[in-house]
Scaffold this motif. Structure first.
Motif, short mmCIF file in Angstrom:
data_model
loop_
_atom_site.label_atom_id
_atom_site.label_comp_id
_atom_site.label_asym_id
_atom_site.label_seq_id
_atom_site.Cartn_x
_atom_site.Cartn_y
_atom_site.Cartn_z
N PRO A 3 2.13 4.56 4.53
CA PRO A 3 0.95 3.71 4.46
C PRO A 3 -0.32 4.48 4.83
CG PRO A 3 2.33 3.10 6.32
CD PRO A 3 3.07 4.14 5.54
N THR A 4 -1.44 4.02 4.30
CA THR A 4 -2.74 4.66 4.52
C THR A 4 -3.70 3.68 5.20
OG1 THR A 4 -3.62 3.92 2.42
CG2 THR A 4 -2.43 6.05 2.43
N LYS A 5 -4.86 4.18 5.56
CA LYS A 5 -5.90 3.33 6.13
C LYS A 5 -6.26 2.22 5.13
CE LYS A 5 -10.37 3.72 8.46
NZ LYS A 5 -11.40 4.64 8.92
N PHE A 6 -6.27 2.54 3.86
CA PHE A 6 -6.53 1.55 2.82
C PHE A 6 -5.50 0.41 2.91
CE2 PHE A 6 -6.04 -0.07 -1.53
CZ PHE A 6 -7.34 -0.38 -1.83
N ASP A 7 -4.22 0.76 3.07
CA ASP A 7 -3.17 -0.26 3.19
C ASP A 7 -3.40 -1.15 4.41
OD1 ASP A 7 -1.73 0.72 0.92
OD2 ASP A 7 -0.89 2.30 2.19
N ALA A 8 -3.80 -0.53 5.52
CA ALA A 8 -4.06 -1.28 6.74
C ALA A 8 -5.20 -2.28 6.53
CB ALA A 8 -4.38 -0.34 7.90
N ALA A 45 -4.08 0.24 14.84
CA ALA A 45 -2.93 -0.54 15.30
C ALA A 45 -2.12 -1.05 14.12
CB ALA A 45 -3.38 -1.70 16.19
N LYS A 46 -2.81 -1.56 13.09
CA LYS A 46 -2.12 -2.06 11.90
C LYS A 46 -1.45 -0.92 11.16
CE LYS A 46 -1.66 -5.59 10.47
NZ LYS A 46 -0.47 -6.51 10.55
N LEU A 47 -2.12 0.22 11.10
CA LEU A 47 -1.54 1.40 10.45
C LEU A 47 -0.26 1.83 11.16
CD1 LEU A 47 -1.85 3.42 8.17
CD2 LEU A 47 -3.37 4.75 9.63
N SER A 48 -0.26 1.80 12.48
CA SER A 48 0.95 2.14 13.25
C SER A 48 2.08 1.15 12.96
CB SER A 48 0.65 2.15 14.75
OG SER A 48 -0.23 3.19 15.06
N GLU A 49 1.71 -0.13 12.86
CA GLU A 49 2.70 -1.17 12.55
C GLU A 49 3.29 -0.95 11.15
OE1 GLU A 49 2.40 -5.84 11.40
OE2 GLU A 49 1.21 -5.19 13.12
N LEU A 50 2.43 -0.68 10.18
CA LEU A 50 2.90 -0.44 8.82
C LEU A 50 3.76 0.83 8.74
CD1 LEU A 50 -0.34 -1.31 6.80
CD2 LEU A 50 1.74 -2.69 6.99
#
Length: 99
Positions: A3-8, A45-50
């Motif tokens: 996942p990328t920052k865009f995905d987050a 935080a969302k990026l870490s979760e993804l």
């Protein structure tokens, strides 16, 4: 693909539109439905979760590559269902689902 920052951002603001530029991810329109632009901390935080979710499903990606193509599996089921079951079990044993 990890996942990328865009995905987050898409996950945090699902109704808003973002685009990738050479400078990074930018908002392409106004935020919708009362969404607020997340902070860098929220994005990370969302990026870490993804990423954790992506990592936990590695066995699925490994299995998908190891299985024979569907056409070959169907032929094997028709001609030798026990052999097909053994092949599937071997792949599942090689790439077990984490507990």
């Amino acid at each position: 693909m990890s996942p990328t920052k865009f995905d987050a951002l898409k996950n945090l603001c699902p109704t808003s539109k973002f685009v990738m530029s050479q400078e990074g991810v930018i908002l392409n329109s106004k935020l919708k439905n009362g969404e607020k632009l997340p902070t860098e901390e929220q994005i990370q935080a969302k990026l870490s979760e993804l990423q954790a979710d992506y990592d936990s499903k590695k066995y699925q990606r490994d299995r998908a590559v190891a299985y024979d193509p569907i056409r070959e599996q169907l032929d094997q089921i028709y001609h030798d269902i026990d052999g097909w079951k053994a092949r599937i079990k071997a792949v599942k044993d090689k790439f077990p689902k984490p507990k």
